[in-house]
Design an enzyme around this catalytic site. Structure first.
Site, mmCIF file in Angstrom:
data_model
loop_
_atom_site.group_PDB
_atom_site.id
_atom_site.type_symbol
_atom_site.label_atom_id
_atom_site.label_comp_id
_atom_site.label_asym_id
_atom_site.label_seq_id
_atom_site.Cartn_x
_atom_site.Cartn_y
_atom_site.Cartn_z
ATOM 1 N N VAL A 278 8.078 -0.033 13.812
ATOM 2 C CA VAL A 278 8.991 -0.006 11.919
ATOM 3 C C VAL A 278 8.326 -0.942 11.681
ATOM 4 O O VAL A 278 7.433 -0.083 10.171
ATOM 5 C CB VAL A 278 10.155 -0.447 12.649
ATOM 6 N N ALA A 279 7.393 -2.449 11.732
ATOM 7 C CA ALA A 279 7.223 -3.352 10.342
ATOM 8 C C ALA A 279 5.139 -1.447 10.062
ATOM 9 O O ALA A 279 5.131 -2.034 8.552
ATOM 10 C CB ALA A 279 6.876 -4.561 11.033
ATOM 11 N N GLU A 283 7.009 4.703 6.496
ATOM 12 C CA GLU A 283 7.138 5.517 6.264
ATOM 13 C C GLU A 283 7.619 6.365 4.624
ATOM 14 O O GLU A 283 7.440 7.509 5.181
ATOM 15 C CB GLU A 283 8.570 4.868 6.329
ATOM 16 N N ASP A 325 -17.586 24.577 -24.253
ATOM 17 C CA ASP A 325 -17.680 25.401 -25.852
ATOM 18 C C ASP A 325 -17.535 24.521 -26.987
ATOM 19 O O ASP A 325 -17.078 23.666 -27.057
ATOM 20 C CB ASP A 325 -16.629 26.515 -25.178
ATOM 21 N N ASN A 700 11.272 -1.245 4.510
ATOM 22 C CA ASN A 700 9.658 -0.084 3.787
ATOM 23 C C ASN A 700 10.216 1.325 3.589
ATOM 24 O O ASN A 700 9.415 2.138 2.219
ATOM 25 C CB ASN A 700 9.270 0.789 5.447
ATOM 26 N N ASP A 704 11.209 -1.436 -1.286
ATOM 27 C CA ASP A 704 9.877 -1.233 -1.117
ATOM 28 C C ASP A 704 8.647 0.177 -2.086
ATOM 29 O O ASP A 704 8.271 0.517 -2.704
ATOM 30 C CB ASP A 704 8.997 -1.136 0.002
HETATM 31 P P1 ATP Z 1 -18.482 29.865 -28.193
HETATM 32 O O1 ATP Z 1 -18.880 30.255 -26.862
HETATM 33 O O2 ATP Z 1 -18.724 28.362 -28.400
HETATM 34 O O3 ATP Z 1 -16.922 29.749 -27.725
HETATM 35 P P2 ATP Z 1 -19.306 31.576 -30.365
HETATM 36 O O4 ATP Z 1 -17.966 31.669 -30.274
HETATM 37 O O5 ATP Z 1 -20.457 31.536 -31.046
HETATM 38 O O6 ATP Z 1 -19.420 30.176 -29.544
HETATM 39 P P3 ATP Z 1 -19.273 34.267 -28.910
HETATM 40 O O7 ATP Z 1 -18.395 34.539 -29.541
HETATM 41 O O8 ATP Z 1 -20.200 34.075 -27.654
HETATM 42 O O9 ATP Z 1 -19.715 32.759 -29.186
HETATM 43 O O10 ATP Z 1 -20.208 34.500 -30.682
HETATM 44 C C1 ATP Z 1 -21.404 34.806 -30.141
HETATM 45 C C2 ATP Z 1 -22.047 35.175 -31.313
HETATM 46 O O11 ATP Z 1 -21.876 36.516 -31.596
HETATM 47 C C3 ATP Z 1 -21.704 34.560 -32.559
HETATM 48 O O12 ATP Z 1 -22.633 33.585 -32.871
HETATM 49 C C4 ATP Z 1 -22.136 36.030 -33.648
HETATM 50 O O13 ATP Z 1 -23.141 35.723 -33.920
HETATM 51 C C5 ATP Z 1 -21.694 37.087 -32.854
HETATM 52 N N1 ATP Z 1 -20.177 37.442 -32.943
HETATM 53 C C6 ATP Z 1 -19.494 36.636 -33.057
HETATM 54 N N2 ATP Z 1 -18.255 37.184 -33.172
HETATM 55 C C7 ATP Z 1 -18.449 38.611 -33.072
HETATM 56 C C8 ATP Z 1 -17.839 39.833 -33.618
HETATM 57 N N3 ATP Z 1 -16.020 39.759 -33.596
HETATM 58 N N4 ATP Z 1 -18.379 40.557 -33.949
HETATM 59 C C9 ATP Z 1 -19.548 40.746 -34.247
HETATM 60 N N5 ATP Z 1 -20.451 39.288 -33.776
HETATM 61 C C10 ATP Z 1 -19.651 38.622 -33.515
#
Ligand code: ATP
Length: 861
Positions: A278-279, A283, A325, A700, A704
């Site tokens: 038991v000691a 548990e 990102d 225990n 504890d």
């Molecule tokens: P992260 O990956 O850090 O989120 P991000 O948002 O810039 O970066 P994406 O959204 O993939 O990455 O965008 C990549 C590229 O696509 C941008 O740098 C821009 O040039 C273009 N882009 C982003 N949004 C649009 C959109 N709504 N329409 C058209 N082109 C876009």
């Protein structure tokens, strides 16, 4: 696995009546796939099943044997208490099981998929559980479909139905009516099914079935299961308990033999062995670990990091590389249009001239190739609508004048978005996207005086202006158009031969808290890497502002990454802090390379294609606000505020939770070691037993547990961040911890035996009571020692008020046993004089005093 077998059998039986014509093997494969996805792992257990499972433990079996031996020896009180404790333990275990399940459920609620629907003509987001047949579901790339629905509007929708059909390729959908009976699921192209993922395009669909009525629901009620698995730590502790149980049985046999050799009566010898067992049995250990883990995840959820399983909390503390990102995580994702370029001029928003044909076209196109309103939608696009409204141009009415005929949705792989509109009697393809993708496809340029051929000088000028914008950390979008005659359809191969219209740059300021979080991460030996789809120069400028990139560090693009061999990448890896224009495949390669260097990697992602990289990472992090359901499904942590600083905070919390568990284990085991040493010593010395089994069970399980839980609630300390990440392979019971457990146990044991001898001067009953009281109180004091490595002078008492509460409650419980007559009888304790009480207090306090002095000396050193 048992469960899968059961479910497969049910499904296979159902298949005979199913119209899909699936084979049993296919269904089994699908079920297993869902198992892997975590949708189904364990069948939900009933209360009695959970209750009886508490008795399956080998250590509990030893206790039951102990109870039976007590009964045979005529120790009625002891027997009653042992069995009461065993039952209480099972009740507590059951309550805890359901509590943990509930807390996991509530975490799951936080990360439960949502769906977009049209209700009363308004687009609303609802929990997928609230969907009803007849709702109009709006589907977009990245959505996890959570109901069966018939498509009514289709814009190039592609859906991955692998969970249902086993087919990994995404299938194109249609809104055409398909009639006929018994059409296999895979051929019902006008339907989308629950459990599938939208990989491309958009659609509107009317819901035909939800929940258990869906095709997925029919497959053996897959959703009705909970995903609660044991964490690696719990598994390793379970193994430890098993080993401990075997060692205990061995020692008990030795003690029993020894006692017989000393010609002790058999029953007394048996009782000695029982006391020892038991000691030694911790548990409460397994329950405490679960409680601390569950409390840790709840705390993290309150701080915007939702862990999807308890297991990840342990790995979180080992993270040494955070790949993040940029947009929205390190930056605010609040875009504001800054400078523009059109018709040969660079100008600010205020200087846009509606009388200049090129300027005006840029403004018009910014509204047309755009899905947002002024407040709802992708921030890049809302910024463009806000700019138009600054000039009094109403996006909605302008879009009505030039309706969208066809479209190619934006995807971060292509980095383009195209829409086809009728403008002045002709269809025009409007495209916006990354300059580096569009520029090679540009053949002409729009100027104030008309359209001219794009020569190399003009293109170079555009590149230079793009660089200037990017160097300021601005995101740049390029706009181009292409006359399209009367053509009503558009394909990716049509995105060429463009007329350049202009560039629009936007500011997305870094998050204020991100800079400090990057610095904090660095302090904690964690490398921060920026991985973005944006332009290299923009990304590097933001990385420099945040302290991610320092002199000597590198920024590279996805294409450069492609050209590097693994060997070359491995050499440069520690220097590369920014990866720009990357694809999801690049993300997997980056994670892989860091993992090969032995690092524990966390990776953020929000898109559909990010899912494999999130799975590959040790801690996949999905964005709660902007992330797709697919990414959330693949991740082990979801950020409800999409904030980089939350990741760093979660890592610190992860380190804290692990540290607290380690301290709680050290506390429980060192206390047990003291008990074992006392019993062993008296057995070897041929003295009377120092404790009754009930005494040890009381310590225990009750006194504890209180400090152990309080240790689990210790707040994460600043110092935690300054330490290098923990080695993931390091065992929680490493040599250092074991040595500490040993010597602290010895110290408490020695003072307990002093108490025993003080009591022995009167009689053995007094000796046992004194030993029991000193051991209980010493272990309650010891709870303060195990709050952390440092002494209480540094830790401070008030930083963990629970530890004070636990101590006081423990003392109260002990006082009840020592002074309330009915309990005195039950626990067989002798009456104590006030001098003896003082002895107990002094002896119990002494080990803690010595341990605190030792800690202070170590800190000084
Ligand atoms: P992260 O990956 O850090 O989120 P991000 O948002 O810039 O970066 P994406 O959204 O993939 O990455 O965008 C990549 C590229 O696509 C941008 O740098 C821009 O040039 C273009 N882009 C982003 N949004 C649009 C959109 N709504 N329409 C058209 N082109 C876009």
């Amino acid at each position: 696995m048992e469960f899968f077998k059961e479910s497969s059998q049910t499904v296979c039986a159902e298949l005979k009546t199913n119209t899909d014509g699936l084979t049993a093997a296919e269904v089994e494969k699908r079920l297993l796939q869902y198992g892997k996805n975590g949708l189904a792992e364990e069948k939900k257990k009933g209360i009695f099943q959970v209750f009886f499972e508490q008795f399956k433990d080998l250590l509990i079996a030893i206790l039951i044997v102990a109870g039976i031996i007590s009964m045979i020896s005529g120790e009625i009180e002891s027997t009653l208490v042992i069995f009461a404790v065993i039952i209480l333990n099972a009740v507590l275990g059951t309550v805890q099981h359901f509590k943990a399940e509930k807390s996991l459920e509530s975490l799951k609620q936080l990360s439960a998929p949502s769906a977009k629907v049209m209700r009363d003509g308004v687009k609303t987001e609802v929990h997928s559980e609230d969907l009803v047949p007849g709702d109009i579901l709006i589907l977009e790339a990245g959505d996890l479909i959570t109901a069966d629905a018939r498509i009514i509007e289709n814009y190039s929708l592609k859906v991955n139905e692998s969970s249902l059909t086993g087919e990994s390729e995404a299938v194109e959908k249609t809104n055409e009516v398909i009639s006929g009976d018994k059409i296999p699921l895979g051929d019902r192209k006008n339907m989308v099914f629950s459990g599938s993922l939208v990989t491309y395009g958009r659609a509107e669909a009317v819901i035909t079935a939800t929940g258990m009525e869906t095709e997925l629901g029919k497959i053996a009620g897959l959703m009705n299961r909970t995903a609660q698995r044991k964490t690696p730590l719990q598994i390793s502790l379970d193994r430890f308990s098993q080993k401990l149980a075997i060692i205990i049985i061995g020692i008990c046999l030795v003690v029993f033999g020894l006692s017989l050799y000393r010609q002790m009566p058999v029953l007394d010898a048996l009782l000695f062995a029982v006391a020892l067992a038991v000691a030694a049995i911790p548990e409460a250990l397994s329950s405490i670990v679960t409680i601390v883990l569950a409390m840790g995840t709840q705390k993290m959820a309150r701080e915007n990091a939702v862990m999807k399983d308890l297991k990840s909390v342990e790995s979180l503390g080992c993270v040494s590389v955070i790949c993040s990102d940029k947009t929205g995580t390190l930056t605010q994702n609040k875009m504001t249009v800054m400078e523009m370029y059109a018709g040969g001029d660079v100008f600010t928003r205020e200087k846009l001239d509606l009388n200049n044909a090129a300027h005006y076209m840029l403004l018009k196109e910014a509204i047309l190739v755009n899905d947002a309103t002024e407040t709802i939608g992708d921030p890049t696009e809302t910024a463009l609508v806000q700019m138009a409204s600054y000039f009094g141009v109403d996006a909605a009415s302008y879009r009505l004048q030039h309706p969208r005929v066809a479209e190619l949705a934006f995807d971060s792989d292509r980095k383009l978005m195209s829409t086809l509109h009728e403008i002045d009697g002709e269809n025009i393809l409007c495209t916006k996207g990354a300059l580096d993708v569009l520029l090679p496809r540009i053949t002409k340029i729009m100027t104030q005086n008309g359209i001219v051929q794009a020569d190399e000088n003009e293109k170079q000028k555009i590149i230079d202006i793009n660089r200037k914008f990017s160097e300021k950390g601005l995101r740049v979008l390029c706009f181009a158009i292409r006359p399209f005659g009367k053509c009503m359809e558009v394909q990716q191969k049509d995105e060429t031969e463009y007329i350049f219209v202009g560039l629009i740059s936007m500011m997305d300021p870094p998050r204020e808290e991100a800079k400090k979080a990057v610095a904090d991460a660095k302090l904690g030996g964690i490398t921060t890497i920026m991985i973005t789809g944006d332009h290299k120069i923009t990304a590097a400028a933001i990385a420099e502002q945040l302290g991610i990139m320092e002199p000597g560090d590198m920024a590279i693009e996805g294409t450069e990454l492609d050209e590097m061999s693994d060997q070359e990448l491995s050499e440069k890896l520690p220097l590369i802090r920014v990866y720009a224009r990357v694809s999801p495949e690049h993300k997997i390669r980056i994670v892989n390379m860091w993992q090969q260097k032995g690092k524990i990697v966390s990776m953020t992602g929000d898109g559909v294609n990010d899912a494999p990289a999130l799975k590959q990472a040790d801690i996949g992090v999905a964005m709660g606000i902007t992330g797709t359901e697919v990414a959330k499904d693949a991740a082990s942590m979801i950020l409800t505020d999409d904030n980089f600083a939350t990741i760093v905070k979660a890592v610190v919390n992860g380190r804290g939770v692990y540290e607290n568990i380690k301290n709680a284990i050290q506390f429980l085991l060192s206390g047990n070691a003291a008990g074992i040493l006392c019993v062993l010593f008296t057995a070897l010395a041929g003295l009377a037993m120092p404790f009754m089994p009930v005494h040890l069970l009381f310590i225990n399980l009750l006194t504890d547990s209180l400090p152990a839980i309080a240790i689990g609630m210790e707040p994460a300390r600043k110092g935690l961040l300054q330490r290098p990440p923990r080695d993931a392979k390091e065992s929680i019971l490493n040599q250092r911890t074991l040595i500490r457990i040993g010597w602290q146990g010895l110290l408490i044991g020695i003072f307990t035996m002093v108490g025993y001898f003080v009591g022995l001067q009167t009689d053995t009953a007094k000796a046992s009571t004194m030993a029991f009281a000193v051991l209980t109180l010493a272990r309650l004091f010891h709870g303060f020692n195990c709050r952390g490595e440092e002494s209480l002078v540094n830790l401070r008492l008030k930083t963990n008020p629970y530890s004070i509460g636990a101590f006081l409650l423990g003392v109260l419980l002990l006082a009840c046993v020592l002074f309330i007559p009915i309990l005195k009888g039950l626990f067989m304790v002798a009456a104590l004089s006030s001098v003896q009480c003082l002895w107990i207090f002094g002896l119990a306090f002494f080990p803690t005093l010595l341990i605190q002095i030792q800690k202070m000396l170590c800190t000084k050193k």
